[in-house]
Design a protein around this motif. Structure first.
Motif, short mmCIF file in Angstrom:
data_model
loop_
_atom_site.label_atom_id
_atom_site.label_comp_id
_atom_site.label_asym_id
_atom_site.label_seq_id
_atom_site.Cartn_x
_atom_site.Cartn_y
_atom_site.Cartn_z
N MET A 42 34.26 -17.25 -25.44
CA MET A 42 33.97 -18.64 -25.13
C MET A 42 32.84 -18.75 -24.12
O MET A 42 32.80 -18.03 -23.13
N THR A 43 31.92 -19.66 -24.38
CA THR A 43 30.79 -19.88 -23.48
C THR A 43 31.17 -20.83 -22.35
O THR A 43 32.24 -21.45 -22.36
N GLY A 44 30.27 -20.96 -21.38
CA GLY A 44 30.50 -21.91 -20.29
C GLY A 44 30.62 -23.33 -20.80
O GLY A 44 31.42 -24.12 -20.30
N TYR A 45 29.84 -23.65 -21.84
CA TYR A 45 29.92 -24.99 -22.44
C TYR A 45 31.29 -25.21 -23.06
O TYR A 45 31.90 -26.27 -22.90
N GLY A 46 31.79 -24.18 -23.76
CA GLY A 46 33.11 -24.30 -24.37
C GLY A 46 34.22 -24.44 -23.35
O GLY A 46 35.21 -25.14 -23.57
N ALA A 47 34.05 -23.79 -22.20
CA ALA A 47 35.07 -23.86 -21.16
C ALA A 47 35.19 -25.25 -20.55
O ALA A 47 36.21 -25.58 -19.93
N LEU A 48 34.15 -26.08 -20.73
CA LEU A 48 34.19 -27.44 -20.19
C LEU A 48 34.87 -28.43 -21.13
O LEU A 48 35.12 -29.57 -20.73
N LYS A 49 35.19 -28.01 -22.35
CA LYS A 49 35.83 -28.90 -23.30
C LYS A 49 37.21 -29.33 -22.79
O LYS A 49 37.89 -28.58 -22.09
N PHE A 50 37.61 -30.54 -23.16
CA PHE A 50 38.90 -31.06 -22.72
C PHE A 50 40.04 -30.13 -23.13
O PHE A 50 40.95 -29.85 -22.34
N ALA A 51 40.00 -29.62 -24.38
CA ALA A 51 41.07 -28.76 -24.86
C ALA A 51 41.12 -27.45 -24.07
O ALA A 51 42.21 -26.94 -23.76
N SER A 52 39.95 -26.89 -23.73
CA SER A 52 39.91 -25.64 -22.97
C SER A 52 40.54 -25.82 -21.59
O SER A 52 41.30 -24.97 -21.12
N ARG A 53 40.23 -26.94 -20.95
CA ARG A 53 40.77 -27.19 -19.61
C ARG A 53 42.25 -27.54 -19.64
O ARG A 53 42.97 -27.31 -18.67
N TYR A 54 42.71 -28.05 -20.80
CA TYR A 54 44.12 -28.41 -20.93
C TYR A 54 44.99 -27.22 -21.32
O TYR A 54 46.20 -27.22 -21.09
N LEU A 55 44.38 -26.21 -21.93
CA LEU A 55 45.12 -25.07 -22.47
C LEU A 55 46.08 -24.43 -21.48
O LEU A 55 47.21 -24.07 -21.86
N PRO A 56 45.73 -24.22 -20.20
CA PRO A 56 46.68 -23.58 -19.27
C PRO A 56 48.01 -24.32 -19.15
O PRO A 56 49.03 -23.70 -18.83
N THR A 57 48.03 -25.64 -19.39
CA THR A 57 49.30 -26.37 -19.30
C THR A 57 50.18 -26.10 -20.51
O THR A 57 51.38 -26.39 -20.48
N VAL A 58 49.60 -25.57 -21.59
CA VAL A 58 50.35 -25.30 -22.82
C VAL A 58 50.88 -23.87 -22.85
O VAL A 58 51.97 -23.61 -23.36
N LEU A 59 50.12 -22.93 -22.27
CA LEU A 59 50.50 -21.52 -22.31
C LEU A 59 51.54 -21.20 -21.26
O LEU A 59 51.53 -21.73 -20.15
N ARG A 60 52.43 -20.28 -21.61
CA ARG A 60 53.44 -19.80 -20.67
C ARG A 60 52.79 -18.82 -19.69
O ARG A 60 51.72 -18.27 -19.94
N ASP A 61 53.46 -18.57 -18.59
CA ASP A 61 52.91 -17.67 -17.58
C ASP A 61 52.72 -16.25 -18.11
O ASP A 61 51.81 -15.53 -17.67
N ASP A 62 53.60 -15.83 -19.05
CA ASP A 62 53.52 -14.47 -19.57
C ASP A 62 52.86 -14.42 -20.95
O ASP A 62 53.01 -13.45 -21.68
N GLU A 63 52.12 -15.45 -21.30
CA GLU A 63 51.44 -15.54 -22.60
C GLU A 63 49.94 -15.41 -22.40
O GLU A 63 49.37 -16.03 -21.50
N HIS A 64 49.29 -14.62 -23.25
CA HIS A 64 47.87 -14.32 -23.04
C HIS A 64 47.02 -14.68 -24.25
O HIS A 64 47.44 -14.48 -25.40
N VAL A 65 45.83 -15.18 -24.00
CA VAL A 65 44.89 -15.55 -25.06
C VAL A 65 44.30 -14.30 -25.69
O VAL A 65 43.74 -13.45 -25.00
N GLN A 66 44.44 -14.20 -27.01
CA GLN A 66 43.86 -13.07 -27.74
C GLN A 66 42.60 -13.48 -28.51
O GLN A 66 41.74 -12.65 -28.80
N ALA A 67 42.49 -14.77 -28.85
CA ALA A 67 41.32 -15.29 -29.56
C ALA A 67 41.36 -16.81 -29.49
O ALA A 67 42.43 -17.41 -29.38
N ALA A 68 40.19 -17.44 -29.55
CA ALA A 68 40.12 -18.90 -29.51
C ALA A 68 38.85 -19.37 -30.18
O ALA A 68 37.78 -18.76 -30.03
N VAL A 69 38.94 -20.47 -30.92
CA VAL A 69 37.80 -21.07 -31.61
C VAL A 69 37.81 -22.56 -31.31
O VAL A 69 38.84 -23.23 -31.45
N TYR A 70 36.68 -23.09 -30.88
CA TYR A 70 36.58 -24.51 -30.58
C TYR A 70 35.43 -25.10 -31.39
O TYR A 70 34.48 -24.41 -31.76
N GLY A 71 35.53 -26.38 -31.71
CA GLY A 71 34.50 -27.06 -32.49
C GLY A 71 34.98 -28.43 -32.90
O GLY A 71 35.73 -29.07 -32.16
#
Length: 295
Positions: A19-48
């Protein structure tokens, strides 16, 4: 404090999967930490962008995320959040389509398709690799029943199939209805390959129910092959290109030589299915009739 650590950790994992810096500014990217559990890790992500309605205003931003636990589709903006959670055993395949400088990813599942367009190609490649590895680790029949044994195509049936190129694919839809369609096919490495478009009835049925039937009949020789098997999407690009070149070529018709009907379909992107046989029957009715007359 723990919340900040969690947010920074998720942001770092998004950068690690492309993910680029531009992608990290997306609303969904910034909201993602509230969806993931503390012991859950991102393995891949696609935004568009994905289509949520008709017309030019029907496009909105979305995100697909793969973790070691699940798949997430996320659309978040101020005052609105939509989230779908999927398990890997619902995934039928994943496909990349490139047109000019843009790429699109389609995640095929038994409950529907998720397409993200105008996406980062590097992120798509990481996502496809991870999801395919997870998908192949979970066979279509593992949701309850025993895996069907793969059957080898006997020489008579193989010779017959290789000298023909069209048959009838039989599928079952989600409500139990049966559907049949004539399709061109190719034979390679003990499997039968066919091409369709993602929005067709046969594609929807095959993605929902992997077990299919295929029949090829030759009226001139009175020979037929009846085949049952398990269908799966072909992800390997080299094989996809090879099968496409074999099937989507000009064929002779009464009206003249032209491409097969699949080339004229508009229902989505091309999908190539491989059908691994579980039961095959070759019948030569001419020989059977001769044997009956000889008695």
């Amino acid at each position: 404090m723990q919340g900040k650590v969690h947010i920074k950790r998720v942001q770092a994992e998004l950068r690690q999967v492309g993910m680029t810096g531009y992608g990290a500014l997306k609303f969904a990217s910034r909201y993602l930490p509230t969806v993931l559990r503390d012991d859950e890790h991102v393995q891949a992500a696609v935004y568009g962008r994905y289509r949520a309605g008709a017309g030019l205003l029907g496009w909105t931003e979305g995100m697909l995320v793969a973790t070691e636990r699940r798949l997430l589709f996320l659309d978040h903006k101020p005052g609105y959040t939509a989230t779908d959670e999927l398990t890997y055993d619902t995934v039928s395949g994943v496909q990349k389509t490139t047109a000019g400088p843009f790429s699109a990813l389609t995640l095929h599942t038994r409950i529907g398709n998720y397409t993200i367009r105008f996406a980062n190609t590097a992120c798509i490649d990481v996502f496809m690799k991870y999801v395919e590895e997870r998908r192949l680790a979970v066979k279509p029949w593992e949701s309850g029943s025993t895996a069907p044994a793969e059957a080898a195509i006997e020489s008579e049936a193989l010779d017959f199939l290789r000298t023909r190129d069209i048959g009838v694919l039989s599928t079952v839809d989600r409500s139990g209805g049966v559907h049949g369609a004539a399709v061109y096919y190719a034979i390679e490495d003990g499997a039968l390959y066919m091409i369709t478009k993602g929005g067709t009835q046969k594609a929807h049925d095959t993605l929902a129910h992997h077990q299919v039937a295929f029949t090829v009949f030759d009226a001139q020789t009175a020979q037929t092959v009846q085949l049952q098997g398990v269908a799966e999407i072909v992800a390997d690009q080299e094989r996809k290109d090879r099968i496409f070149a074999q099937i989507v070529t000009p064929h002779p018709y009464a009206s003249g030589t032209q491409l097969p009907p699949v080339a004229a379909l508009h229902e989505g992107a091309y999908i190539i299915f491989a059908v691994r046989p579980t039961n095959i029957r070759f019948t030569d009715y001419a020989k059977r009739n001769q044997a009956t007359l000889a008695k």
